[in-house]
Scaffold this active site. Structure first.
Site, PDB file in Angstrom:
ATOM      1  N   LYS A  85      -7.091  32.465 -25.054  1.00 40.02           N
ATOM      2  CA  LYS A  85      -6.060  32.312 -23.833  1.00 40.02           C
ATOM      3  C   LYS A  85      -5.194  30.880 -24.276  1.00 40.02           C
ATOM      4  O   LYS A  85      -4.223  30.926 -23.659  1.00 40.02           O
ATOM      5  CB  LYS A  85      -6.837  31.948 -22.665  1.00 40.02           C
ATOM      6  CG  LYS A  85      -7.426  33.180 -21.851  1.00 40.02           C
ATOM      7  CD  LYS A  85      -7.877  32.717 -20.585  1.00 40.02           C
ATOM      8  CE  LYS A  85      -8.184  33.810 -19.716  1.00 40.02           C
ATOM      9  NZ  LYS A  85      -9.182  33.417 -18.481  1.00 40.02           N
ATOM     10  N   CYS A 130     -20.776  29.407 -27.283  1.00 41.86           N
ATOM     11  CA  CYS A 130     -21.290  30.263 -28.174  1.00 41.86           C
ATOM     12  C   CYS A 130     -22.856  30.757 -27.337  1.00 41.86           C
ATOM     13  O   CYS A 130     -23.487  31.502 -28.164  1.00 41.86           O
ATOM     14  CB  CYS A 130     -21.757  29.719 -29.633  1.00 41.86           C
ATOM     15  SG  CYS A 130     -20.342  29.336 -30.480  1.00 41.86           S
ATOM     16  N   CYS A 179     -23.664  24.536 -28.130  1.00 44.21           N
ATOM     17  CA  CYS A 179     -22.242  24.959 -27.578  1.00 44.21           C
ATOM     18  C   CYS A 179     -22.296  26.191 -26.600  1.00 44.21           C
ATOM     19  O   CYS A 179     -22.953  27.105 -26.689  1.00 44.21           O
ATOM     20  CB  CYS A 179     -21.334  25.502 -28.881  1.00 44.21           C
ATOM     21  SG  CYS A 179     -19.967  26.168 -28.290  1.00 44.21           S
ATOM     22  N   HIS A 231     -14.954  27.454 -31.313  1.00 44.61           N
ATOM     23  CA  HIS A 231     -14.323  27.139 -30.090  1.00 44.61           C
ATOM     24  C   HIS A 231     -13.592  25.547 -30.108  1.00 44.61           C
ATOM     25  O   HIS A 231     -13.010  25.402 -29.125  1.00 44.61           O
ATOM     26  CB  HIS A 231     -15.557  27.011 -29.078  1.00 44.61           C
ATOM     27  CG  HIS A 231     -16.059  28.496 -28.785  1.00 44.61           C
ATOM     28  ND1 HIS A 231     -17.252  28.681 -29.383  1.00 44.61           N
ATOM     29  CD2 HIS A 231     -15.505  29.611 -28.234  1.00 44.61           C
ATOM     30  CE1 HIS A 231     -17.377  30.194 -29.181  1.00 44.61           C
ATOM     31  NE2 HIS A 231     -16.403  30.565 -28.327  1.00 44.61           N
ATOM     32  N   CYS A 247     -17.603  22.756 -32.613  1.00 41.99           N
ATOM     33  CA  CYS A 247     -18.103  23.918 -33.180  1.00 41.99           C
ATOM     34  C   CYS A 247     -16.943  24.649 -33.730  1.00 41.99           C
ATOM     35  O   CYS A 247     -15.650  24.491 -33.224  1.00 41.99           O
ATOM     36  CB  CYS A 247     -18.195  24.797 -31.760  1.00 41.99           C
ATOM     37  SG  CYS A 247     -18.225  26.514 -31.997  1.00 41.99           S
ATOM     38  N   HIS A 296     -13.384  43.697 -26.783  1.00 41.35           N
ATOM     39  CA  HIS A 296     -14.523  44.523 -26.296  1.00 41.35           C
ATOM     40  C   HIS A 296     -14.195  45.823 -26.342  1.00 41.35           C
ATOM     41  O   HIS A 296     -14.843  46.904 -26.308  1.00 41.35           O
ATOM     42  CB  HIS A 296     -14.649  43.929 -24.884  1.00 41.35           C
ATOM     43  CG  HIS A 296     -14.792  42.383 -24.711  1.00 41.35           C
ATOM     44  ND1 HIS A 296     -14.039  41.770 -23.896  1.00 41.35           N
ATOM     45  CD2 HIS A 296     -15.651  41.662 -25.173  1.00 41.35           C
ATOM     46  CE1 HIS A 296     -14.440  40.493 -24.150  1.00 41.35           C
ATOM     47  NE2 HIS A 296     -15.429  40.306 -24.801  1.00 41.35           N
ATOM     48  N   LYS A 309      -6.271  33.930 -34.165  1.00 41.58           N
ATOM     49  CA  LYS A 309      -7.538  34.144 -33.284  1.00 41.58           C
ATOM     50  C   LYS A 309      -7.028  34.676 -31.718  1.00 41.58           C
ATOM     51  O   LYS A 309      -6.144  33.766 -31.314  1.00 41.58           O
ATOM     52  CB  LYS A 309      -8.422  33.189 -33.257  1.00 41.58           C
ATOM     53  CG  LYS A 309      -9.709  33.228 -32.613  1.00 41.58           C
ATOM     54  CD  LYS A 309     -10.721  32.179 -32.492  1.00 41.58           C
ATOM     55  CE  LYS A 309     -11.644  32.278 -31.615  1.00 41.58           C
ATOM     56  NZ  LYS A 309     -12.980  31.600 -31.504  1.00 41.58           N
ATOM     57  N   HIS A 362     -11.000  42.194 -23.008  1.00 44.40           N
ATOM     58  CA  HIS A 362      -9.788  42.348 -23.833  1.00 44.40           C
ATOM     59  C   HIS A 362      -9.948  43.479 -24.741  1.00 44.40           C
ATOM     60  O   HIS A 362     -10.994  44.010 -24.761  1.00 44.40           O
ATOM     61  CB  HIS A 362      -9.298  40.983 -24.339  1.00 44.40           C
ATOM     62  CG  HIS A 362     -10.753  40.137 -25.103  1.00 44.40           C
ATOM     63  ND1 HIS A 362     -11.045  40.789 -26.207  1.00 44.40           N
ATOM     64  CD2 HIS A 362     -11.155  38.973 -24.912  1.00 44.40           C
ATOM     65  CE1 HIS A 362     -12.253  40.114 -26.834  1.00 44.40           C
ATOM     66  NE2 HIS A 362     -12.135  38.931 -26.024  1.00 44.40           N
TER      67      HIS A 362
END
Ligand code: ME8
Length: 519
Positions: free
Chosen positions: A309, A132, A129, A149, A146, A24, A306, A21
């Site tokens: 998806k 992570c 996690c 997440h 977490c 990156h 954030k 995405h």
């Protein structure tokens, strides 16, 4: 300007749990811009990127798609390569942690740690996690979840190999704080360095570097029942890619010791701890040199949230390319907010900046200037009588600031200087109104007209050179309009010895096609 003969720059290797995405893309474009600039400046550059393919997170992702994990990794790694090709990313090595040479290097590295008695075998119970790929401490959890997440970590209890990380705390603190220490490495921006030293001062626990029940990874050479912890596996990519553990050097022009240590690891701030503490400690324990610099850029949200998806706000690089083209997308990503700060990204903001900076400013300048040279001067530019570059002092200053920005990863500085140069020219044209001079037959007006257009094309030449790393295709197109016989790299290197540029007399300037159609 400081120069290295060899320059080794890396990005993180990205998880293949999904296709890339714009997060990156952001890091990879930044590393590409630095690499291209260094190459133009004459450095021998090695630009490394790749994919992180082992561990629970990837196993889960493959299972979710009902695919064999290896095939799944091949597919996503190919997706990354394709995305980088479409974005004009000029990496030299794309490493995958499933590459056999990398796996060999990981065995050699972990075997070496064991031989040096840096590992202990003991029982561990913690909350892991998977997203992570790390254990979370009680204080890191938020309502038992977490914090990143929002998922409940899995309680894991197993016997693992532990690396004596705590032993390196004092040494790391000294190395990071003492800028004269022979092993000193820079952490940038400064606030990230403070974050690391602050955390180190609070203490350091040993870390487990193997997993007992992880079928997808690299078995430890001295205990094949255990798999190397995915983060240790991943960090080793930075040395396996340049030949660590290979007897001689095969695929690169230099030996391992010529490339390593890296000049800069460019990462996002989310993985600061792994790069500034765990990686250097592992290298110290192995007796290897430490990287010279770690630059952690900021994290961005998309439309204030954030990127995820579940929220449905993930932007893929292909979407940006469809709207703006690859070159403008690269520019817009780095123009969004200062590299090193957090920020927000939105397509609306990109569109606004595209129109303001590219369509209305730089694009307009190129099209109106080349148009006027064709219309008023028959496409031929002569050096005006008595011309000196004294009134281009300001441009020279802006050029060196922009170049400095490219070296220090302050891309916002570079972009600001480029925009200032372009604005300067557009205002100059608006003020001098060359179209009025063009209708006059008085020799003094003809001379003035020539001077204005000559000045502006000269500034355009400066802008084109600076755009080369940011927008390589567009910059090459503009260069092609300027009747320039030399390569851009040769001109840039020439400027190191003699600042300032000139244009050949009688240069034939071509009219520019629209480069940035308004959105
Ligand atoms: O962490 N803003 O891989 P990863 C800015 N495999 N940058 C972002 C971003 C955002 N919202 N989202 C992602 C891993 N990034 C490990 C790395 S290295 C030895 C192993 C970028 O796929 C940023 O560079 O989760 C961040 O550090 C990286 O993607 C995380 O990629």
């Amino acid at each position: 300007m400081s120069l290295n003969k060899r320059f080794f720059v890396t990005t993180p290797i990205y998880y293949v749990n999904d296709l890339p995405h714009i997060g990156h893309t952001y890091t990879t474009v930044a590393a590409d811009v630095v690499s291209r600039w260094r190459r133009l400046m004459g450095d021998d550059v090695l630009f490394l990127t790749g994919t992180d393919e082992h561990g629970a997170k990837i196993l889960e992702a493959a299972a979710g798609k009902k695919k064999d994990v290896r095939e799944y990794c091949d597919e996503i790694a190919a997706g990354f390569k394709n995305a980088w090709k479409n974005m004009g990313i000029s990496y030299d090595i794309f490493i995958r942690t499933t590459d056999l040479l990398h796996e060999d290097a990981v065995r050699k590295f972990t075997g070496g740690l064991n031989e040096k008695k840096e590992l202990n075998f003991s029982k561990y119970e913690g909350r892991y996690c998977i997203q992570c790929e790390k254990y979370l401490t009680e204080t890191e959890l938020s309502d038992g979840l977490c914090p990143d997440h929002k998922t409940k970590p899995v309680v894991q209890s197993e016997e693992n190999y532990f690396f004596n990380l705590s032993k390196y705390r004092d040494k790391l603190l000294e190395i990071i704080q003492d800028t004269c220490h022979p092993q000193h490495f820079e952490i940038l921006p400064a606030e990230r360095k403070n974050e690391i030293t602050g955390k180190l001062k609070k203490g350091l626990d040993d870390i487990s570097i193997s997993r007992a029940e992880m079928p997808w990874g690299i078995p430890l050479p001295f205990d094949p029942g255990q798999t190397v912890y995915v983060w240790v596996d991943a960090l080793i990519n930075y040395i396996s890619a340049v030949g660590y553990g290979l007897p001689g050097q095969k695929n690169l022009n230099y030996a391992f010791s010529d490339w390593w240590p890296a000049d800069v690891h460019i990462i996002g701030k989310d993985i600061l701890w792994f790069h500034c503490v765990i990686w250097p400690a592992l290298l110290l324990a192995s007796g290897l040199p430490l990287p010279k610099k770690i630059f952690a850029h900021g994290y961005f949200t998309v439309n204030g949230q954030k990127m995820s998806k579940t929220v449905g706000n993930v932007i893929r690089p292909a979407e940006l390319i469809d709207i703006f083209g690859a070159d403008a997308s690269r520019f817009l990503l780095l123009a969004a907010f200062p590299f090193g700060s957090d920020g927000d990204i939105s397509l609306d903001d990109f569109r606004e900046k595209y129109n303001a900076y590219l369509a209305d400013n730089i694009g307009n300048l190129i099209s109106r200037t080349t148009n006027m040279v064709e219309k008023y001067l028959g496409g031929r530019l002569t050096v005006p009588a008595g011309w000196t570059d004294s009134n281009l002092q300001e441009i020279r200053q802006l050029f060196s600031e922009a170049a400095e920005g490219l070296e220090s990863l302050s891309f916002e500085k570079t972009i600001r200087s480029i925009i200032s140069m372009s604005t300067f020219c557009n205002q100059y044209i608006d003020r001098e109104e060359p179209w009025r001079l063009a209708s006059s037959v008085a020799p003094s007006d003809r001379q003035k007209l020539q001077k204005i257009l000559y000045d502006v094309i000269l500034v355009l030449k400066h802008i084109t050179l600076l755009l080369a790393p940011l927008m390589p295709e567009t910059s090459a197109k503009i260069w092609g309009l300027l009747d320039e016989k030399e390569e851009m790299a040769a001109v840039i290197r020439g400027m190191r010895d003699k600042p300032g540029l000139s244009l050949p007399s009688g240069a034939e300037i071509k009219k520019s096609p629209p480069l940035f159609p308004k959105q």
